[in-house]
Design a protein around this motif. Structure first.
Motif, PDB file in Angstrom:
ATOM      1  N   THR A 175      -5.760 -12.860   0.780  1.00 28.66           N
ATOM      2  CA  THR A 175      -4.854 -13.403   1.795  1.00 28.66           C
ATOM      3  C   THR A 175      -3.642 -12.509   2.016  1.00 28.66           C
ATOM      4  OG1 THR A 175      -3.896 -14.869   0.090  1.00 28.66           O
ATOM      5  CG2 THR A 175      -5.611 -15.793   1.522  1.00 28.66           C
ATOM      6  N   ALA A 176      -3.212 -11.801   0.975  1.00 31.83           N
ATOM      7  CA  ALA A 176      -2.108 -10.855   1.160  1.00 31.83           C
ATOM      8  C   ALA A 176      -2.542  -9.657   2.000  1.00 31.83           C
ATOM      9  CB  ALA A 176      -1.583 -10.396  -0.203  1.00 31.83           C
ATOM     10  N   LEU A 177      -3.757  -9.197   1.806  1.00 30.01           N
ATOM     11  CA  LEU A 177      -4.244  -8.056   2.589  1.00 30.01           C
ATOM     12  C   LEU A 177      -4.423  -8.416   4.060  1.00 30.01           C
ATOM     13  CD1 LEU A 177      -6.771  -6.415   0.099  1.00 30.01           C
ATOM     14  CD2 LEU A 177      -4.509  -5.555   0.795  1.00 30.01           C
ATOM     15  N   TRP A 178      -4.858  -9.645   4.344  1.00 30.21           N
ATOM     16  CA  TRP A 178      -4.952 -10.066   5.742  1.00 30.21           C
ATOM     17  C   TRP A 178      -3.561 -10.110   6.393  1.00 30.21           C
ATOM     18  CZ3 TRP A 178      -8.773  -9.929   8.974  1.00 30.21           C
ATOM     19  CH2 TRP A 178     -10.086 -10.007   8.507  1.00 30.21           C
ATOM     20  N   ASP A 179      -2.572 -10.577   5.667  1.00 32.16           N
ATOM     21  CA  ASP A 179      -1.212 -10.613   6.200  1.00 32.16           C
ATOM     22  C   ASP A 179      -0.699  -9.201   6.456  1.00 32.16           C
ATOM     23  OD1 ASP A 179       1.211 -12.173   6.885  1.00 32.16           O
ATOM     24  OD2 ASP A 179       2.078 -11.182   5.127  1.00 32.16           O
ATOM     25  N   ARG A 180      -0.940  -8.295   5.520  1.00 34.96           N
ATOM     26  CA  ARG A 180      -0.522  -6.899   5.699  1.00 34.96           C
ATOM     27  C   ARG A 180      -1.121  -6.321   6.972  1.00 34.96           C
ATOM     28  NH1 ARG A 180      -3.166  -2.404   5.537  1.00 34.96           N
ATOM     29  NH2 ARG A 180      -2.061  -0.424   5.148  1.00 34.96           N
ATOM     30  N   ARG A 181      -2.412  -6.527   7.176  1.00 32.08           N
ATOM     31  CA  ARG A 181      -3.058  -5.976   8.366  1.00 32.08           C
ATOM     32  C   ARG A 181      -2.459  -6.582   9.636  1.00 32.08           C
ATOM     33  NH1 ARG A 181      -9.383  -6.744  10.273  1.00 32.08           N
ATOM     34  NH2 ARG A 181      -9.024  -5.941  12.397  1.00 32.08           N
TER      35      ARG A 181
ATOM     36  N   THR B 212       0.831  -1.198   0.000  1.00 29.16           N
ATOM     37  CA  THR B 212       0.000   0.000   0.000  1.00 29.16           C
ATOM     38  C   THR B 212       0.869   1.254   0.000  1.00 29.16           C
ATOM     39  OG1 THR B 212      -0.201  -0.322   2.404  1.00 29.16           O
ATOM     40  CG2 THR B 212      -2.037  -1.043   1.030  1.00 29.16           C
ATOM     41  N   ASN B 213       0.243   2.420  -0.169  1.00 26.32           N
ATOM     42  CA  ASN B 213       1.027   3.645  -0.354  1.00 26.32           C
ATOM     43  C   ASN B 213       1.697   4.137   0.919  1.00 26.32           C
ATOM     44  OD1 ASN B 213      -1.302   4.488   0.905  1.00 26.32           O
ATOM     45  ND2 ASN B 213      -1.868   5.999  -0.651  1.00 26.32           N
ATOM     46  N   ASP B 214       1.478   3.448   2.039  1.00 28.07           N
ATOM     47  CA  ASP B 214       2.242   3.743   3.250  1.00 28.07           C
ATOM     48  C   ASP B 214       3.477   2.859   3.367  1.00 28.07           C
ATOM     49  OD1 ASP B 214       0.960   1.347   3.691  1.00 28.07           O
ATOM     50  OD2 ASP B 214       0.224   1.841   5.700  1.00 28.07           O
ATOM     51  N   GLY B 215       3.719   2.012   2.382  1.00 20.43           N
ATOM     52  CA  GLY B 215       4.883   1.129   2.385  1.00 20.43           C
ATOM     53  C   GLY B 215       4.656  -0.214   3.038  1.00 20.43           C
ATOM     54  N   ALA B 216       3.489  -0.423   3.654  1.00 19.04           N
ATOM     55  CA  ALA B 216       3.204  -1.709   4.299  1.00 19.04           C
ATOM     56  C   ALA B 216       2.846  -2.756   3.247  1.00 19.04           C
ATOM     57  CB  ALA B 216       2.061  -1.555   5.287  1.00 19.04           C
ATOM     58  N   SER B 217       3.232  -3.990   3.510  1.00 20.06           N
ATOM     59  CA  SER B 217       2.939  -5.044   2.546  1.00 20.06           C
ATOM     60  C   SER B 217       2.578  -6.336   3.265  1.00 20.06           C
ATOM     61  CB  SER B 217       4.125  -5.284   1.606  1.00 20.06           C
ATOM     62  OG  SER B 217       5.259  -5.736   2.319  1.00 20.06           O
ATOM     63  N   GLY B 218       1.982  -7.239   2.513  1.00 21.14           N
ATOM     64  CA  GLY B 218       1.634  -8.553   3.045  1.00 21.14           C
ATOM     65  C   GLY B 218       1.704  -9.591   1.952  1.00 21.14           C
ATOM     66  N   TRP B 219       1.824 -10.858   2.384  1.00 17.80           N
ATOM     67  CA  TRP B 219       1.972 -11.976   1.467  1.00 17.80           C
ATOM     68  C   TRP B 219       0.745 -12.873   1.490  1.00 17.80           C
ATOM     69  CZ3 TRP B 219       5.945 -12.777  -1.898  1.00 17.80           C
ATOM     70  CH2 TRP B 219       7.107 -12.014  -1.711  1.00 17.80           C
ATOM     71  N   GLY B 220       0.340 -13.275   0.310  1.00 14.87           N
ATOM     72  CA  GLY B 220      -0.722 -14.255   0.153  1.00 14.87           C
ATOM     73  C   GLY B 220      -0.328 -15.286  -0.892  1.00 14.87           C
ATOM     74  N   GLN B 221      -1.287 -16.114  -1.271  1.00 10.96           N
ATOM     75  CA  GLN B 221      -1.013 -17.151  -2.265  1.00 10.96           C
ATOM     76  C   GLN B 221      -2.300 -17.509  -2.982  1.00 10.96           C
ATOM     77  OE1 GLN B 221       0.837 -20.875  -0.835  1.00 10.96           O
ATOM     78  NE2 GLN B 221      -0.254 -21.889  -2.495  1.00 10.96           N
ATOM     79  N   VAL B 222      -2.185 -17.846  -4.251  1.00  6.18           N
ATOM     80  CA  VAL B 222      -3.324 -18.410  -4.970  1.00  6.18           C
ATOM     81  C   VAL B 222      -3.245 -19.928  -4.859  1.00  6.18           C
ATOM     82  CG1 VAL B 222      -3.211 -16.464  -6.562  1.00  6.18           C
ATOM     83  CG2 VAL B 222      -2.241 -18.662  -7.274  1.00  6.18           C
ATOM     84  N   ALA B 223      -4.309 -20.606  -5.286  1.00  2.00           N
ATOM     85  CA  ALA B 223      -4.333 -22.060  -5.228  1.00  2.00           C
ATOM     86  C   ALA B 223      -3.246 -22.654  -6.133  1.00  2.00           C
ATOM     87  CB  ALA B 223      -5.701 -22.578  -5.667  1.00  2.00           C
ATOM     88  N   PRO B 224      -2.627 -23.739  -5.698  1.00  2.00           N
ATOM     89  CA  PRO B 224      -1.656 -24.415  -6.564  1.00  2.00           C
ATOM     90  C   PRO B 224      -2.308 -25.013  -7.806  1.00  2.00           C
ATOM     91  CG  PRO B 224      -1.395 -25.076  -4.273  1.00  2.00           C
ATOM     92  CD  PRO B 224      -2.688 -24.328  -4.375  1.00  2.00           C
ATOM     93  N   TYR B 225      -1.465 -25.493  -8.703  1.00  2.00           N
ATOM     94  CA  TYR B 225      -1.852 -26.103  -9.971  1.00  2.00           C
ATOM     95  C   TYR B 225      -2.204 -25.019 -10.996  1.00  2.00           C
ATOM     96  CZ  TYR B 225      -2.455 -29.754  -6.493  1.00  2.00           C
ATOM     97  OH  TYR B 225      -2.266 -30.585  -5.429  1.00  2.00           O
ATOM     98  N   PHE B 226      -1.435 -24.968 -12.055  1.00  2.00           N
ATOM     99  CA  PHE B 226      -1.579 -23.933 -13.081  1.00  2.00           C
ATOM    100  C   PHE B 226      -1.635 -22.541 -12.450  1.00  2.00           C
ATOM    101  CE2 PHE B 226      -3.509 -27.769 -15.033  1.00  2.00           C
ATOM    102  CZ  PHE B 226      -2.594 -27.926 -16.076  1.00  2.00           C
TER     103      PHE B 226
END
Length: 367
Positions: A87-93, A21-35
């Motif tokens: 999931t990335a936004l939840w990690d950021r928070r 986000t524009n305050d420099g905070a970040s978070g990690w998420g993931q999409v489902a595996p396979y393709f």
């Protein structure tokens, strides 16, 4: 705070997502595996254009916005892509507030009973029983799930007689102190599913997953209505109206949404709440040791209608070589048959820099 960049780090099987986000905070998420490499393109072409520059605090609003703007694409790939954002936004928070996602959802860190989930069908009943006994003794599992039938098998077994062999073999090997669950992966017609279900009941099996083609709700409901055993399902379903129907019509006894297939934590929480109102337990599907199992661990420690178990894949790098070296430190230790949700901020895990360095990188940025 507004979303500034969405980055993907991808190979064929895994796509990690970082949202900043524009305050420099970040978070990690993931999409489902396979393709997952295909899903990464959906993120950049069909998700990022609608959410870049927008306030990140209302995740429900963002996911609904993408759904509305991309209404011609109601299927799985778009939901998987939305799940990476969610999931990335939840990690950021969590990282900003110094709390685990579990705590943000209203739960508490701690342990969860796990069942060892086998993916294998190309194994004899005798060898499967011996393998699961070793895992019981090593990790303390007191519940296991194994496979019956053939995947979308049209009433055919993996080989003739395997189902009739493996069910009593597993019960004899495990005794009465271990809970046994089975997964048919959409193998059977209703009549055959009911016939198999009676055999499962006779052998004390407690969980009968996806007995009929999962998209044929009427067929599954016939099985649910005919048996005393818990019939379960829902891992593939990514449409909220379908979930409302599945729950209101009691198509299954226990729901099994997959957080990554369904579109993230927020959408899964909605489904879990529907089930709670209907008096149904939620035992999510999470069949590999990427971040989906971690997401599920946090969810189960937070929802009031959590089922008895966490699904925990017992397949290692010989079966899923793409699981190798995803994280700096694995969050998946099993002690006395239980997994642990830590109180570390966010998801409490760090993606391996070495894995990221080898991945395919793409970024979408706010103008």
């Amino acid at each position: 705070m507004n979303i500034k960049t969405i980055e993907t780090f991808t190979d064929e099987f895994v796509c990690f997502v970082r949202v900043t986000t524009n305050d420099g905070a970040s978070g990690w998420g993931q999409v489902a595996p396979y393709f997952a490499d295909i899903t990464a393109q959906v993120i950049h072409r069909q998700v990022a254009p609608h959410v870049l520059g927008r306030d990140c605090t209302d995740i429900d609003d963002l996911t609904e916005l993408v759904t509305e703007r991309e209404h011609k694409f109601p299927g799985s790939y778009l939901r998987r892509a939305i799940g990476g954002l969610d999931t990335a936004l939840w990690d950021r928070r969590g990282r900003l507030e110094g709390k685990s996602v579990c705590e943000l959802l209203g739960g508490t860190p701690g342990t969860i009973r796990a069942y060892g989930s086998s993916m294998k069908r190309d194994i004899t009943p005798k060898d499967e029983a011996a393998r699961l006994l070793r895992l019981r003794d090593e990790f303390g599992f007191d519940a296991f799930k194994f496979r019956i039938g053939a995947e979308c098998g049209r009433d055919q077994d993996e080989w003739p007689g395997r189902t009739e062999d493996i069910v009593p073999t597993m019960r004899r090997a495990m005794g009465d102190d271990v809970a046994l669950l089975v997964d048919a992966n959409s193998c059977f017609s209703p009549g055959r599913a009911i016939e198999v279900g009676h055999m499962l009941q006779d052998n004390g099996i407690s969980h009968y997953e996806e007995p009929c083609p999962y998209w044929e709700y009427e067929q599954t409901k016939q099985v649910t209505d005919a048996l005393d055993i818990d019939v379960t399902g829902g891992e593939q379903d990514c449409s909220l109206p379908d979930w409302r129907r599945m729950i209101s019509e009691h198509v299954v006894d226990i729901i099994q949404p997959d957080i990554c297939y369904l579109g993230g934590i927020n959408r899964t929480m909605r489904v879990a709440s529907m089930a709670q109102a209907a008096g149904m337990a939620c035992t999510p599907h999470c069949a590999n040791l990427s971040m989906v199992t971690l997401f599920t661990m946090h969810l189960l420690r937070a929802i009031p209608n959590a089922g008895k178990y966490l699904e925990f894949s017992i397949e290692g790098e010989d079966y899923y070589p793409w699981q190798r070296d995803l994280f700096v430190k694995s969050p998946f230790a099993i002690v006395d048959g239980r997994a642990t949700v830590s109180n570390a901020p966010g998801w409490g895990v760090e993606v391996s820099p070495d894995w990221l360095a080898k991945s395919n990188y793409q970024i979408s940025a706010m103008d």
